[in-house]
Write a protein that holds these residues in place. Sequence first.
Motif, mmCIF file in Angstrom:
data_model
loop_
_atom_site.group_PDB
_atom_site.id
_atom_site.type_symbol
_atom_site.label_atom_id
_atom_site.label_comp_id
_atom_site.label_asym_id
_atom_site.label_seq_id
_atom_site.Cartn_x
_atom_site.Cartn_y
_atom_site.Cartn_z
ATOM 1 N N PRO A 110 -13.625 -127.766 45.960
ATOM 2 C CA PRO A 110 -14.572 -126.800 46.538
ATOM 3 C C PRO A 110 -14.210 -125.381 46.116
ATOM 4 O O PRO A 110 -13.029 -125.038 46.030
ATOM 5 N N ASP A 111 -15.225 -124.570 45.870
ATOM 6 C CA ASP A 111 -14.990 -123.162 45.593
ATOM 7 C C ASP A 111 -14.932 -122.396 46.896
ATOM 8 O O ASP A 111 -15.622 -122.725 47.858
ATOM 9 N N ALA A 192 -21.290 -118.315 34.513
ATOM 10 C CA ALA A 192 -20.930 -118.286 35.929
ATOM 11 C C ALA A 192 -22.042 -118.920 36.755
ATOM 12 O O ALA A 192 -23.220 -118.760 36.436
ATOM 13 N N PRO A 193 -21.696 -119.652 37.809
ATOM 14 C CA PRO A 193 -22.726 -120.306 38.614
ATOM 15 C C PRO A 193 -23.754 -119.350 39.207
ATOM 16 O O PRO A 193 -24.891 -119.755 39.470
ATOM 17 N N ALA A 198 -27.711 -119.990 34.881
ATOM 18 C CA ALA A 198 -27.244 -121.175 35.589
ATOM 19 C C ALA A 198 -28.098 -121.461 36.817
ATOM 20 O O ALA A 198 -28.433 -122.625 37.096
ATOM 21 N N GLN A 199 -28.465 -120.424 37.541
ATOM 22 C CA GLN A 199 -29.252 -120.631 38.756
ATOM 23 C C GLN A 199 -30.642 -121.181 38.441
ATOM 24 O O GLN A 199 -31.156 -122.055 39.143
ATOM 25 N N GLU A 200 -31.237 -120.674 37.364
ATOM 26 C CA GLU A 200 -32.582 -121.138 36.994
ATOM 27 C C GLU A 200 -32.553 -122.603 36.599
ATOM 28 O O GLU A 200 -33.418 -123.399 37.013
ATOM 29 N N LEU A 201 -31.558 -122.992 35.808
ATOM 30 C CA LEU A 201 -31.481 -124.387 35.372
ATOM 31 C C LEU A 201 -31.169 -125.310 36.551
ATOM 32 O O LEU A 201 -31.748 -126.394 36.670
ATOM 33 N N LEU A 202 -30.267 -124.888 37.427
ATOM 34 C CA LEU A 202 -29.929 -125.717 38.577
ATOM 35 C C LEU A 202 -31.146 -125.900 39.487
ATOM 36 O O LEU A 202 -31.368 -126.997 40.020
ATOM 37 N N THR A 203 -31.947 -124.858 39.637
ATOM 38 C CA THR A 203 -33.169 -124.962 40.439
ATOM 39 C C THR A 203 -34.118 -125.995 39.852
ATOM 40 O O THR A 203 -34.687 -126.831 40.571
ATOM 41 N N THR A 264 -21.377 -124.660 44.495
ATOM 42 C CA THR A 264 -20.486 -124.537 43.340
ATOM 43 C C THR A 264 -19.241 -125.366 43.607
ATOM 44 O O THR A 264 -18.802 -125.530 44.747
ATOM 45 N N ALA A 265 -18.673 -125.909 42.546
ATOM 46 C CA ALA A 265 -17.432 -126.684 42.609
ATOM 47 C C ALA A 265 -16.699 -126.489 41.293
ATOM 48 O O ALA A 265 -17.334 -126.413 40.234
ATOM 49 N N ASN A 266 -15.377 -126.377 41.353
ATOM 50 C CA ASN A 266 -14.576 -126.168 40.135
ATOM 51 C C ASN A 266 -15.055 -124.955 39.348
ATOM 52 O O ASN A 266 -14.984 -124.937 38.116
#
Length: 319
Positions: A110-111, A192-193, A198-203, A264-266
Amino acid sequence: MLAEDPDTFLSDAQQYHRELLAHCYRMTGSLHDAEDLVQETYLRAWKSYARFEGRSSVRTWLHRIATNTCLTALEGRQRRPLPTGLGAPSSDPVAELVPRAEVPWLEPLPDDSDPSDIVGSRESVRLAFIAALQHLSPRQRAVLVLRDVLQWKAAEVAEAIGTSVPAVNSLLQRARAQLAAVGPSEESTLPAPDSPEAQELLTRYIAAFEEYDIDKLVTMFTEEAIWEMPPFVGWYQGGPAIGALIHHNCPAEKPGDMRLIPLTANGQSAAAMYMWDNDSGKHVPFQLHVLDIVDGAVAHVVAFLDNSDWAKFGLPESL
């Protein structure tokens, strides 16, 4: 200035808890083990506080104790792999899944709520780096982490693990060579997360799962993307194979069966997947996905099925 008594010292030393946890996690690849080893480190420090002469900082002294605590704990233990680290070729996505519960699999980290609290750089807790460290012997691992992550001098490392400077340099040379063969390349630095990319792709990734649009999901993977999900030993390469795996083996049947929470993790983008459960009438924990995002696409997903640590990620028991 040193605290007057061990109890006050231990209270003051709690400020180093997060970085000691990260250090023990790098050494072991296990959040469970790291937590136990940090507690053992503090216990050893409390017991030996009277002999602490202050020749180094408290932080350095604690890391030295933690390192030796980890080395003792790792004696005779198996390394913690991911499925890709077992040496088998990629698997047939429509074949039966084969679990190996007896394997001590690598675990996610966990972050902290504040990303700046991650010790060193995100790269030093990145899942691919931790997996690569598992290919090293415990002493190689210790030397490489102390020298290259914590930036200790060779003489400091030698004193910490009870060996000579030439031995440290030899261990480091072999460790770096082995890491170069199995670890992430310098060119594969992840965004960076909290970056817009990164946020757009994760969404979009989350939306595709929640809409049960696997065809859309497949387009988000790189050509050589890898999917693995311990405790199953198989791993799968390429968007089409990953899509076939999900179509064939995922218990979801329709939009809404899966719900995902971004996290986020790692030091990486991640998502917790909950699956609809008819018996409870709720979405229950299913998988925790840790993503490698490269050039606006998903290059690697490790989908952990062990959800015993979800509370440590701040995740609810159900949705």
